[in-house]
Structures are given as C-alpha cells and as structure tokens.
Design a protein around this motif. Structure first.
Motif, PDB file in Angstrom:
ATOM      1  N   ALA A 102       0.846  -1.195   0.000  1.00  0.00           N
ATOM      2  CA  ALA A 102       0.000   0.000   0.000  1.00  0.00           C
ATOM      3  C   ALA A 102       0.881   1.244   0.000  1.00  0.00           C
ATOM      4  O   ALA A 102       1.999   1.231   0.527  1.00  0.00           O
ATOM      5  CB  ALA A 102      -0.912  -0.013   1.220  1.00  0.00           C
ATOM      6  N   PRO A 103       0.413   2.352  -0.588  1.00  0.00           N
ATOM      7  CA  PRO A 103       1.213   3.587  -0.598  1.00  0.00           C
ATOM      8  C   PRO A 103       1.532   4.050   0.813  1.00  0.00           C
ATOM      9  O   PRO A 103       0.711   3.927   1.730  1.00  0.00           O
ATOM     10  CB  PRO A 103       0.300   4.590  -1.320  1.00  0.00           C
ATOM     11  N   SER A 104       2.744   4.572   0.979  1.00  0.00           N
ATOM     12  CA  SER A 104       3.189   5.049   2.291  1.00  0.00           C
ATOM     13  C   SER A 104       3.348   6.562   2.283  1.00  0.00           C
ATOM     14  O   SER A 104       3.681   7.158   1.255  1.00  0.00           O
ATOM     15  CB  SER A 104       4.531   4.404   2.669  1.00  0.00           C
ATOM     16  N   SER A 105       3.161   7.164   3.443  1.00  0.00           N
ATOM     17  CA  SER A 105       3.349   8.602   3.599  1.00  0.00           C
ATOM     18  C   SER A 105       4.810   8.958   3.337  1.00  0.00           C
ATOM     19  O   SER A 105       5.726   8.232   3.738  1.00  0.00           O
ATOM     20  CB  SER A 105       2.954   9.023   5.003  1.00  0.00           C
ATOM     21  N   GLY A 106       5.036  10.053   2.640  1.00  0.00           N
ATOM     22  CA  GLY A 106       6.386  10.512   2.346  1.00  0.00           C
ATOM     23  C   GLY A 106       6.961   9.969   1.060  1.00  0.00           C
ATOM     24  O   GLY A 106       8.033  10.368   0.641  1.00  0.00           O
ATOM     25  N   GLU A 107       6.243   9.055   0.398  1.00  0.00           N
ATOM     26  CA  GLU A 107       6.737   8.479  -0.855  1.00  0.00           C
ATOM     27  C   GLU A 107       6.423   9.339  -2.066  1.00  0.00           C
ATOM     28  O   GLU A 107       7.065   9.225  -3.095  1.00  0.00           O
ATOM     29  CB  GLU A 107       6.112   7.099  -1.093  1.00  0.00           C
TER      30      GLU A 107
END
Length: 607
Positions: free
Chosen positions: A171-176
C-alpha cells in the motif's frame, strides 16, 4: 563540446548518467504520468548539463538538499524533442519533477474495450529508438547506460511489470509521493505501489513498463509468461520451450547475464513483433497461433540478451551491431533446435526481404549501408530489415570464410570483451581485424560496411525445400501449381516464403484461385494472412477489402501495417480511399510510433 549521438543532445564534455531513480503515478483518467526522476552522474559537474526530453512538462528541478536549480527548456525540434538545460554547481545528482503528455511518443494508453479481456485499462511503453525521453528526462543515447529503480503507483487491481527485478508490492506510504503528485493523491484508497530495481546497466531505450489486468504462468525456474487472463493458456503452451532456447543460447554464446527471461504478451496494438527488454521481453499476440511457429520471435529476442542488450550499438548509425548479430544468433539457435534445413528457410525468407528493402531505398541508398549517417533523420522513418539481414549476411560471410569453429571462438571473445558496453562499428571492425589477421585480403570490409547495396560475395541461401518453394513461386504465372503433397507437408514458413515471392500484383482470377483453394485471407497465422492480403492490396482486389480492413483494425504491428497501407495507397482510387478511411477510424488503436509511420506513408503515396 560536441554531441555524442546524432539523435541526442548529450554533450561529450558532460558526465554520463549512471543511475536514475523514478517515482511514477499512473493517471489513467488523464493518460499522464506524474513523475520524478533523480539522476546520479558518473562524476561531479558544474555548469550547464544537457538532457533529452519530448513533450514533458517540467515542474521543478532540485538538488540533493531540495535546493532549487535553474533550468531552461528549449523549443522542441522535430526529431530530438526539447533540450533541457540544467545549471549545476558541483553536483553529482539532482531531481526533475515532471508530467508526461497524453500524446507521449513512448506511451500507449488503452481503454478497456481495446484490451483482450475488456476489463481494465492498460498502459504499455516502447522506447526504442529515441522515445525514453517522452517518459522521463534522460541522456537518451545508448552510450549512457544506466541502472534504475522505480516505484509505480497504480490502481490496486492492476499488475505492473518492468524491465527490472520486482522488489515488492504494498500500500502507498506517507512521504513516498513525488513532488508532481500531491501526497493525498499518492495515498488515495484503491491504489497500490509496485517496486522495481535494475542493477545491470542498460541503454535508456531498454526501459520498459506495462500495467493492466496481467497474470502469469511459470515456464521454468527462471522464466514466466505474462498475459491478460484470457490469453494465458495459449501463451503458456506456445512458449513452453523457452528454457530449452535459453540453454541453447548459453551453449553458443556464454552464460545468460540477466537472471530471468520473462515474456509479456501485449494487446494487439504493440507496434513490433517483439522487444528485447532485459528480464521482460515484450511480444505481440500475433505470434500465438497454436503451432509454435511464432517462437522464432522469442529466439530473436532471447538472442538480444547477448547481442544488443549485453553489447549495444553506440548510436543508431551502428544499429546493425544489434540486429545483424542478433539475427545471426537467432538462426544459430533455430538451427540447433530445429535443424539446418529449417534455419535455411528462415535465411531464405530474410533474403527475399533484404532484396525488397534494396528496392524500397533505391532513391536513398545511404540506408542500404550497414554503417549509416542518420544526422537529421528520424530512425523510425527509415527502420528496415537492412541492419538485420545485411548484417546477418556479413557475419554469415565471415563464418564461411574462417569456418564455424573459428568464428564461434571469435563470437565468444567478442561478447566477453565488450559485455555491458555500447560500441561503434569501428570498434567492432578493429577487434575483427585484430582477431583475424589479414582479413582485409579475403573480404572487402569497406564494401560490406560502408557501401550501399548487397555485396557481390554475399551467399545466397540454398536448400532442397527452399528451392522447391521458390521454383513454385517463380512458375506461378506460367501455370505451376502447388501439389496436394506440398500442401499437406508445408509448414507456416514455406507458405510465407511462397506468398512473399509471388508478384506483388496479380490478376483478380489468380488471387481468387489462391484464396478459394487455401483460404489465406482467413488463416490464423498472421504472417501468412498478411503476405496474401498484401498481394490483394497492391492488386486492388476488392473482394479482400473487408479482410484487409479487419486486419488493419485488429493489429498495430508495423510489419503488417506498412505493407498493407503501402499496397492500398499504390493501387486503385478505391483502395486509396479505403486506406484513408481505415486509418482515420483505426489510428487511435495504434501506438504513437505506428501512427507516425502510417501518417508518413499517407503523405508519401497519397499525393
């Protein structure tokens, strides 16, 4: 200061890029990629630094500490695109934030109805020869070999494949998020991120990506086939012999350097038969016919693992170093697996194609040379079989002169000496002269490499089956017909050679006779079908116009589009009108590269 490549802005005084780290958000609604590319240079640089771009919208460029860097994007040139000038100050890396254009020349965005399964949208790339610059800013020359990594954000029901090792999926991560894509968008529900890493150096044109409703089947411990679900069973059966081909390639040319050979069967709009992207070969679905007759395409793309990917042409002027060597290697693999007679049939088919290309370029003989001068020329415009077939015949001539054992020894030394490099024709010729001392007294290298046409000492292929097929084709107009024995025993290759050696224009009753007996216009093998329909197109045979129209709507492979459109445009007024109408209706189904080629044919012949 001077350009390194006639098709690139890359400057000889600038360091080459050694690695690119990509962050890509695929927006299927707008048909754009929101991206960032962090470029790592081979050494520190101060001053202007040149990159190739095409239709990219640049948002910002920053250094390692996110400090803004000055840049200028020049007006676009017809072939090279736009020069991006970045001002560096003792930098070895920097990041470009950008977005692609919906009409990016390397990208084709397909809506669900344009796919086999009609379930999800699809994206595919085709970067050869100079289209990587429309996906990310780069030194888009084969001389700038790069490693790369990529994180690709797509709808979670999709699968992404790349010419790189798959590292993970999460899943997409914060800061990416890259700066071209707001974090809230990067983190949208229903999205997934796929991670890739390519540790071996490749020229930018071998960057490849596809995403859609993609599944896979195992072929061997180091090979899979990927397709849309409805195509999987047929593809797995067609390519079941991939591992055997890999082992034969290793026996001939040395260890396989790319770890995996996975195959992706694309939607029918893919403009080529195959593309040799390392680790993930792209293939047209037209090679899946159920009798394994299309696996020669896989043999060719596999052979590129040594000749083309491992050793690459320095510029497109040296393109024969890729394709001539690969055609030779492909036929050696075919000979080892299927026998000398079958390999000779492939050579015979190529010989016919080479003679046709000599006629095609009779007004532009520069492009019948091996080493060409393509300054100011779009490589897509003059793409032909010359580097493949004339290059093959040069190497075949060398083998005949020095013997197979000696030539095999030369090939292995050549591959081991220049692996993971991009070289010029002149580098190859010097290596050849150093290995075979006195070669200039036996073979006129200048005539073979730097002069137009087919050299007088080229070896014409001969075999019992080939001579029989060619004799029947030559005698067609005088009444010679295919016997029932031939009709039963011939395989797809014999039929293709027969049809491609018939006159391009035949009387209607002759075409009707052929089709009524053998049903060529309905054949499931695209090579046979198109060879016949090309005759019908050049002859203005209206009975076959519906079949020609259906074919032009069904596939985007340029090998088929070029002769069919060319035939119609050089035939009757009704045929020309059909070509114009079909292209207007079907062009959205073709890859941008194919669109450009067909548009060029319309401009050339429809005047």
């Amino acid at each position: 200061m001077a350009p390194l490549d006639p098709h690139s802005y890359t400057d000889s005084s600038h360091p080459l890029t050694k690695r690119v780290d990509l962050s890509l958000f695929l927006d299927f609604d707008s048909k754009t990629i929101l991206g960032s590319a962090t470029l790592h240079l081979s050494h520190v640089h101060t001053g202007e630094f040149y990159l190739d771009t095409r239709t990219l919208r640049i948002s910002s460029i920053v250094g390692p500490s996110d400090e803004p860097l000055q840049y200028t994007l020049d007006d676009a040139q017809p072939i090279k695109g736009s020069l991006l000038r970045v001002t560096l100050a003792k930098h070895t890396s920097f990041k470009v934030v950008y977005a692609t254009d919906p009409c990016a020349s390397a990208l084709q965005w397909l809506d669900p109805p344009q796919t086999a399964g009609k379930k999800l949208p699809y994206i595919l790339t085709q970067c050869q020869a100079i289209h990587a610059r429309s996906i990310f800013p780069c030194q888009d020359t084969p001389l700038a070999r790069i490693e790369y990594s990529a994180k690709v954000n797509v709808p979670k029901e999709m699968k992404v494949v790349m010419s790189a090792a798959h590292v993970g999926r999460s899943a997409p991560s914060s800061g990416e998020a890259n700066s071209a894509c707001e974090e809230s968008r990067w983190l949208m529900e229903g999205r997934i991120v796929e991670y890739f890493n390519m540790e071996q150096t490749i020229p930018p044109y071998l960057f490849a990506m596809a995403a859609g409703d993609i599944v896979h089947a195992e072929l061997s411990a180091r090979s899979r086939v990927y397709t849309e679900p409805c195509e999987l069973e047929g593809a797995a059966n067609e390519f079941a012999g991939t591992e055997a081909m890999m082992q034969q390639g290793e026996a001939l040319f040395g260890p396989y350097a790319w770890e995996r050979l996975d195959l992706l069967v694309l939607p029918p709009s893919f403009p080529y038969g195959g593309m040799e992207n390392p680790r993930m070969v792209f293939l047209t679905p037209t090679v899946i016919v159920g009798d394994k007759s299309g696996v020669q395409v896989v043999a060719h793309e596999l052979a590129h693992s040594w000749t083309g990917n491992l050793i690459t042409n320095a510029t497109n002027d040296d393109f024969w170093l890729n394709e001539g060597f690969t055609t030779y290697a492909e036929r050696r693999i075919v000979e080892a697996l299927e026998g000398e007679e079958r390999a000779c049939l492939h050579i015979g088919l190529g010989w016919t194609g080479l003679k046709e290309e000599m006629e095609r370029f009779k007004e532009r003989p520069e492009f019948t040379k091996l080493k060409t001068n393509q300054e100011g020329v779009d490589p897509d415009e003059i793409y032909s079989q010359v580097p493949y077939e004339k290059g093959f015949h040069f190497l075949w001539r060398l083998e005949a002169e020095f013997g197979r054992a000696a030539f095999d020894d030369f090939l292995k030394k050549y591959i081991s000496t220049f692996r993971f490099t991009s070289i010029t024709t002149e580098t190859f010729l010097q290596f050849l002269k150093d290995h075979f001392l006195g070669i200039e007294d036996k073979i006129d290298l200048d005539v073979w490499v730097y002069q137009p046409g087919i050299p007088a000492d080229a070896i014409e292929p001969k075999s019992t089956i080939l001579q029989r097929v060619l004799a029947l084709a030559e005698g067609f107009n005088s009444g010679q017909r295919i016997s029932e024995e031939d009709a039963v025993s011939w395989q797809a290759l014999e039929w293709q050679i027969y049809l491609e050696n018939l006159p391009k224009k035949l009387h209607a009753e002759r075409i009707s006779e052929l089709n009524e007996r053998f049903h060529f216009s309905e054949n499931h093998n695209w090579e046979i079908k198109v060879a016949f329909l090309t005759i019908a197109a050049f002859s203005g045979y209206e009975t076959c116009f519906p079949a020609i129209e259906s074919a032009l709507h069904s596939v985007g492979r340029m090998k088929y589009l070029r002769p069919l459109y060319s035939g119609l445009l050089q035939s009757s007024s009704d045929a020309k009108e059909l070509a114009r109408r079909v292209f207007a209706d079907a062009r959205h189904k073709y890859h941008p590269i194919a669109q450009s080629v067909v548009q060029g044919l319309l401009q050339k012949f429809d005047q």
